[in-house]
Design a protein around this motif. Structure first.
Motif: not given
Lengths: 147, 147
Positions: A135-140, B109, B122, B138-143
């Motif tokens: 992904a090029l954006c955030d992913v939850l 989170l 990437l 939950d996990v938020l992956a910040v791009r």
């Protein structure tokens, strides 16, 4: 840092997918963000011409799967007042198609369940894993729990 | 589905870590959630007794790294009024310690940057990857993007 404006739910129709949808909808409300939903049906190769009688069966099956997927997504979308333009059902490689849809539609947050359709607890699903890697954006990643 | 109540920032002090912190803080505000921050220093083996003179050097280095990490975290925490009890700096395996801290402190989170300290675009960082595979929440992956 911009607020989230377009959130994409990657739905898999598993018994846990409602958790992913609920979380995405809740975040969309808090951010006043647009919400979209997609479901990618894992593609399978159409039989070779040598098996011509099989081709029509395969094509029928594809059509049936696509129709079923669209109906399912439409049912979910109706609950959240999502217009048809915000619903995508397609054949492909789930993680790559999800990322591609996100890129094409300026999605800034993808919400995905953290294990696969037949997932074992604590094992990250291959779709979630692929989305996270590409992904090029955030992913939850929403941790799916037994209810 | 419960609202997020305790959000944990996994900070790595890279030039991009501010993006992770900003996003986590923004979500914490929207959810009125408690915010905590941790930094795990990748552990390294202490030299064997056969190299006794090295041990004190290693221990000095560990102390220095720990002090430096704590100072850095405290600087960040001050900006967000985070009490000392919500800051953790420890040696260990980054992803496993982050997950363990999250479990022990009822974090729902974890917010982590999507590539590593010296990450190539990437490529999902090994810490993010490990957290995503092992987290029970939950996990938020910040791009992370070049600024």
């Amino acid at each position: 840092m911009e607020n989230y404006q377009h959130i994409l739910i990657a739905a898999d129709f598993s018994e846990h997918s409602q958790q992913v949808i609920n979380r995405a909808q809740e975040i969309a409300e808090r951010y006043q963000a647009k919400l979209s939903i997609c479901h990618i049906i894992e593609d399978f190769p159409i039989a070779d011409f040598a098996y011509e009688p099989m081709i029509s069966v395969d094509l029928d099956m594809r059509d049936a799967m696509l129709d079923s997927g669209k109906k399912h997504i439409a049912d979910i979308a109706k609950k959240f007042d999502l217009p048809t333009a915000n619903q995508w059902v397609e054949f492909g490689s789930p993680s790559l198609n999800i990322v591609s849809l996100a890129n094409d539609n300026k999605v800034d947050l993808i919400v995905v369940g953290s294990h696969g359709r037949h997932g074992i607890k604590l094992l990250l699903g291959s779709t979630a894993n692929g989305v996270l890697h590409h992904a090029l954006c955030d992913v939850l990643a929403v941790r799916l729990t037994e209810q």
